[in-house]
Design a protein around this motif. Structure first.
Motif, PDB file in Angstrom:
ATOM      1  N   ARG A 144     -16.818  -4.362  -4.462  1.00 14.03           N
ATOM      2  CA  ARG A 144     -16.877  -4.331  -2.989  1.00 14.03           C
ATOM      3  C   ARG A 144     -16.858  -2.909  -2.435  1.00 14.03           C
ATOM      4  O   ARG A 144     -16.744  -2.715  -1.227  1.00 14.03           O
ATOM      5  CB  ARG A 144     -15.683  -5.115  -2.417  1.00 14.03           C
ATOM      6  CG  ARG A 144     -15.832  -6.617  -2.556  1.00 14.03           C
ATOM      7  CD  ARG A 144     -14.504  -7.347  -2.488  1.00 14.03           C
ATOM      8  NE  ARG A 144     -14.680  -8.770  -2.712  1.00 14.03           N
ATOM      9  CZ  ARG A 144     -14.919  -9.320  -3.918  1.00 14.03           C
ATOM     10  NH1 ARG A 144     -15.009  -8.553  -5.002  1.00 14.03           N
ATOM     11  NH2 ARG A 144     -15.085 -10.625  -4.025  1.00 14.03           N
TER      12      ARG A 144
ATOM     13  N   LYS B 138       0.854  -1.192   0.000  1.00 19.24           N
ATOM     14  CA  LYS B 138       0.000   0.000   0.000  1.00 19.24           C
ATOM     15  C   LYS B 138       0.886   1.237   0.000  1.00 19.24           C
ATOM     16  O   LYS B 138       1.872   1.302   0.727  1.00 19.24           O
ATOM     17  CB  LYS B 138      -0.887   0.027   1.259  1.00 19.24           C
ATOM     18  CG  LYS B 138      -2.062  -0.908   1.230  1.00 19.24           C
ATOM     19  CD  LYS B 138      -3.157  -0.518   0.226  1.00 19.24           C
ATOM     20  CE  LYS B 138      -3.796   0.822   0.499  1.00 19.24           C
ATOM     21  NZ  LYS B 138      -4.747   0.826   1.611  1.00 19.24           N
TER      22      LYS B 138
ATOM     23  N   ALA C 205     -12.389  -4.822  -6.676  1.00 19.93           N
ATOM     24  CA  ALA C 205     -12.438  -3.777  -5.648  1.00 19.93           C
ATOM     25  C   ALA C 205     -13.706  -2.948  -5.844  1.00 19.93           C
ATOM     26  O   ALA C 205     -14.436  -2.652  -4.875  1.00 19.93           O
ATOM     27  CB  ALA C 205     -11.179  -2.912  -5.711  1.00 19.93           C
TER      28      ALA C 205
ATOM     29  N   GLU D 165      -6.330  -7.891   1.604  1.00 23.27           N
ATOM     30  CA  GLU D 165      -7.570  -7.847   0.814  1.00 23.27           C
ATOM     31  C   GLU D 165      -7.265  -7.650  -0.670  1.00 23.27           C
ATOM     32  O   GLU D 165      -7.840  -8.313  -1.536  1.00 23.27           O
ATOM     33  CB  GLU D 165      -8.454  -6.669   1.259  1.00 23.27           C
ATOM     34  CG  GLU D 165      -9.256  -6.909   2.522  1.00 23.27           C
ATOM     35  CD  GLU D 165      -9.942  -5.631   3.019  1.00 23.27           C
ATOM     36  OE1 GLU D 165     -11.031  -5.759   3.602  1.00 23.27           O
ATOM     37  OE2 GLU D 165      -9.381  -4.501   2.844  1.00 23.27           O
TER      38      GLU D 165
ATOM     39  N   ILE E 196     -14.456  -0.776  -2.732  1.00 26.50           N
ATOM     40  CA  ILE E 196     -13.095  -0.378  -2.338  1.00 26.50           C
ATOM     41  C   ILE E 196     -12.550   0.549  -3.412  1.00 26.50           C
ATOM     42  O   ILE E 196     -12.316   0.130  -4.544  1.00 26.50           O
ATOM     43  CB  ILE E 196     -12.177  -1.620  -2.198  1.00 26.50           C
ATOM     44  CG1 ILE E 196     -12.715  -2.548  -1.098  1.00 26.50           C
ATOM     45  CG2 ILE E 196     -10.741  -1.212  -1.919  1.00 26.50           C
ATOM     46  CD1 ILE E 196     -11.973  -3.885  -1.002  1.00 26.50           C
ATOM     47  N   ARG E 197     -12.363   1.816  -3.055  1.00 22.86           N
ATOM     48  CA  ARG E 197     -11.921   2.803  -4.046  1.00 22.86           C
ATOM     49  C   ARG E 197     -10.400   2.838  -4.134  1.00 22.86           C
ATOM     50  O   ARG E 197      -9.720   2.904  -3.123  1.00 22.86           O
ATOM     51  CB  ARG E 197     -12.452   4.202  -3.670  1.00 22.86           C
ATOM     52  CG  ARG E 197     -13.932   4.322  -3.956  1.00 22.86           C
ATOM     53  CD  ARG E 197     -14.558   5.617  -3.462  1.00 22.86           C
ATOM     54  NE  ARG E 197     -16.000   5.474  -3.509  1.00 22.86           N
ATOM     55  CZ  ARG E 197     -16.753   5.738  -4.599  1.00 22.86           C
ATOM     56  NH1 ARG E 197     -16.180   6.206  -5.692  1.00 22.86           N
ATOM     57  NH2 ARG E 197     -18.052   5.547  -4.573  1.00 22.86           N
TER      58      ARG E 197
ATOM     59  N   ASP F  74      -8.161   2.471  -0.789  1.00 21.07           N
ATOM     60  CA  ASP F  74      -8.694   1.738   0.358  1.00 21.07           C
ATOM     61  C   ASP F  74      -8.275   0.265   0.313  1.00 21.07           C
ATOM     62  O   ASP F  74      -7.707  -0.190  -0.674  1.00 21.07           O
ATOM     63  CB  ASP F  74     -10.220   1.847   0.374  1.00 21.07           C
ATOM     64  CG  ASP F  74     -10.673   3.292   0.567  1.00 21.07           C
ATOM     65  OD1 ASP F  74      -9.882   4.098   1.113  1.00 21.07           O
ATOM     66  OD2 ASP F  74     -11.809   3.614   0.160  1.00 21.07           O
ATOM     67  N   GLY F  75      -8.609  -0.455   1.375  1.00 19.18           N
ATOM     68  CA  GLY F  75      -8.328  -1.899   1.425  1.00 19.18           C
ATOM     69  C   GLY F  75      -6.954  -2.176   2.015  1.00 19.18           C
ATOM     70  O   GLY F  75      -6.035  -1.367   1.897  1.00 19.18           O
TER      71      GLY F  75
END
Lengths: 198, 198
Positions: B106, A180, B103, B154, B108-109, B149-150
């Protein structure tokens, strides 16, 4: 002394094989691509040099760029082939090149190679609708039409030297790492970012 | 009602999933490419329409063409990426698109996806110098850097939906047919696929 068979310099090919026999480290190649996402299924890949024959390799034609997208029925804008079409292209070009090189090494002259590849996929796997159905191609069919010397059986044997056919038939270990990035973090360097916008 | 997440219309994506649940035959896709050899490792692939969602699909952008060649160290002229680089491109674009779509589904951006893929190959296999060494990649390493995100775990799970990753990791059945053409013979017609996959 250049002797071309199927567009392959067979004298140079023999020299490559002798050099690699004498120093197997020359056979180690590492190919690399980097990809940058745009949106949805649309992304762009940059292919710069590679490592092989004991040194970093490049040419004036590099870097190459390739694009992928999805068709409207898969919610994209069809700006480029999709990823599974790219996979079939990799397989087709590899089987064709492998045939040309291995035939050349054996003095089998070819005048024409054409192929059609088809891959069947059931998207219930990818869409997560069924876990009984795999995500990838269930079956790929390749038909080659060849004009030149050699029997159909011989030519099929030579096609089977294809590195991509080996990977697609037998699988290869893929290790995946995900990191990330924070929004504030600087993007990793890419050549275009070294220059300010015009 | 269009709601874009990661450039994917998630309302349309939900509709696709519902339609496929109701009629699984809509999930059957058949992708196809045709390739024509030039010389050595140089060939050109044409990608026309495909069959999917119950109908033949195309767009004004098609047919797409892609080229492959080998670098000088592999006796080509480096006019285009080689076949194993095309394979890495297929894998990179597929993992990236799969992440973006799953993503989105779900909520998730994601703001950025970048990846680097490396494949190691020992050419003693392809060159026929050792039958102890496989012809294809021995190992592929993929590193993804993602902003949005995430968690890393994930995101890695979502990347694993990739159809090309499935094929490259687990292998797929490839059937090969080779036909010899006589020099006089006209190239066989390449008929549009009018029938759905079996």
């Amino acid at each position: 002394m250049e002797e071309l068979v199927n567009g392959v310099d067979v004298h140079a090919l023999g020299e490559v094989i002798e050099k690699v026999r004498a120093d197997p480290s020359l056979a180690r190649f590492r190919f690399r691509v980097s990809n940058r996402w745009d949106e949805g299924g649309h992304s762009e890949t940059t292919i710069d040099g590679f490592y092989g024959a004991g040194a970093e390799q490049t040419s004036d034609n590099r870097p190459f760029t390739l694009e992928a997208d999805e068709a409207p029925v898969l919610l994209g804008e069809d700006r480029a082939p999709n990823a599974v079409e790219h996979l079939l292209n990799a397989l087709a070009t590899c089987m064709t090149g492998s045939l040309a090189y291995h035939a050349a090494a054996r003095g089998i002259r070819l005048d024409r190679i054409e192929s059609e590849l088809r891959g069947e996929i059931d998207l219930r796997g990818f869409l997560g609708i069924s876990d009984q159905i795999r995500n990838g191609f269930q079956h790929i069919e390749a038909t080659f039409r060849v004009e030149g010397d050699g029997t159909e059986e011989e030519l099929a044997e030579l096609i089977r030297f294809s590195p991509v056919l080996d990977v697609v038939s037998n699988g290869t270990d893929v290790s995946l790492r995900v990191e990330k990035l924070e929004a504030a973090e600087a993007p990793s360097a890419s050549p275009e970012e070294l220059h300010p916008p015009a």
